[in-house]
Design an enzyme around this catalytic site. Sequence first.
Site, PDB file in Angstrom:
ATOM      1  N   CYS A 249       7.037 -53.184  46.915  1.00 17.19           N
ATOM      2  CA  CYS A 249       7.602 -52.421  48.039  1.00 17.19           C
ATOM      3  C   CYS A 249       6.489 -51.772  48.866  1.00 17.19           C
ATOM      4  O   CYS A 249       6.643 -51.593  50.075  1.00 17.19           O
ATOM      5  CB  CYS A 249       8.591 -51.371  47.545  1.00 17.19           C
ATOM      6  SG  CYS A 249       7.877 -50.150  46.407  1.00 17.19           S
TER       7      CYS A 249
ATOM      8  N   HIS B 283       9.091 -45.356  45.125  1.00 15.83           N
ATOM      9  CA  HIS B 283       9.532 -46.463  45.979  1.00 15.83           C
ATOM     10  C   HIS B 283       9.109 -46.215  47.425  1.00 15.83           C
ATOM     11  O   HIS B 283       9.229 -45.105  47.945  1.00 15.83           O
ATOM     12  CB  HIS B 283      11.062 -46.585  45.904  1.00 15.83           C
ATOM     13  CG  HIS B 283      11.611 -47.767  46.633  1.00 15.83           C
ATOM     14  ND1 HIS B 283      11.164 -49.060  46.422  1.00 15.83           N
ATOM     15  CD2 HIS B 283      12.585 -47.851  47.588  1.00 15.83           C
ATOM     16  CE1 HIS B 283      11.845 -49.887  47.202  1.00 15.83           C
ATOM     17  NE2 HIS B 283      12.695 -49.184  47.911  1.00 15.83           N
TER      18      HIS B 283
END
Length: 498
Positions: free
Chosen positions: A115, A445
Amino acid sequence: MIAVKVKWNKEEMAVEVDTSQPPSVFKSQLFSLTGVAPERQKIMGVKGGLLKDDAEWAKLGLKAGQKLTMMGTADKIPEAPTQQQTFMEDLPEEEQDTSGMSKYGAGLENLGNTCYMNSTLQCLYAVPELRTSLTSYGPSPGMGGMGGVDGNHTLTVATRNLFADLTRSAQPVPPMEFILSLRRTYPQFGQTNREGYHMQQDADECWGGIMTSLKDRLKDGPSNDPVIRKLFGLRLRSTLKSAETDEVINKEEEAEKLVCNISVEVNHLHEGIKLGLVQDREQRVEALGRDALFHGNAAISHLPPYLTIQMMRFYYKADVQQKAKILRKVTFPLLLDALDFCTPELQAELKGPRLAAKEIEDRQVGLSKKQKLGDDSSAAPAASAAAAPPSGDDVAMGDAAAAADASTSGEPAAEAPVDFAGQLTGKYELIGVLTHKGRSADSGHYVSWVKQEDGSWIQFDDDKMIPRKEEEVLTLSGGGDWHMAYMLLYRAERVPQE
């Protein structure tokens, strides 16, 4: 540095060994050349048999020209996805763009803790001039073997190919060629944990690596200047002075980003950038025979079309031996004025374009009012504009105003008017935010929030594309466990065309 020869399969490579670094660094060099991951390398030819990661070079008797042998299997080039990639032009007309999102590009599949890479690429994809430059970059050489191939070249080719896929894809794109090229060029992104899974990485380090490779390979045709320098390049001028000796050091350097430092006194981006421009440091002073503290600040002497700002949210916490995160709320604007960060010389250069932009905007507003009120009121706005006193930056432009008066009174102006069309004003519009959610840079994230040409905002969460509102973007300032801004991308305002 000791130059040695390393034989791998039928290939022999000349490699320089930095004996001040552990053997693990040497193995990373071989990984970038061969694709053999460090944990699979068996290097023979040194005292004691196999080369170990924690060995001391001084005890291994390494000599210039020594021949080493490496055994190990290179990573395979990722296989094509089992589901064939579908492009918009391949779909039946009734199936094309059913969601209305394809005009904003496409998502990127997460290939296992990627990510950080996906969010970085989506922000850079938002720069149309970069996409255009990449389309004209030369074709890729054969990928077989990869031994000795320029990593910056292969990463630039992978960026070009991936951006092309994002432009025409009707579904999320698996960035397999890109991640392979990234890990070959920068082996730290190939790190794995004890279970063999690839680890989360820092998005800023990924951003910097991509910038470095593109800056090396992607050049502007007529001038052959690096495209990255033309689009993102800053010049910073610093003046440092020693309180002990009054010695002054003047320095000018290039950068591709500004830094927003975060302390207990910083509540807004402007304050953090000012803190980031403080250049206090220790420097060797020959007259004293030791290091001395120098105080000073840096200022921007050249502004780019795109301004990147890193929020310094991570720091190394020794007790847990990992990067910790600063959660403090630091607000940032949708429109940023960089004038206060510039040198006096650059501030003077920006005065003209800023005045020109304001005059054009004022005329456009006046024209709009006349269209609403009718031509009978056309004299009033002109009279009020002439009577209004200058404000802010316009005060320093008295000469420009006098030149304009001279042109209307029939007297010749001293110089021909300068065409400011297309010039920067020092004001910037926010077009991209890369955010992090979590307590550590090595976990959590990353996602990106990108402003589109039609003014809408799209959140790119790996393969998902989510429409967002402008007010939602402003909530990314931190202060809790929600997504918070880590990298900001601003686009320069230019003098509008009439």
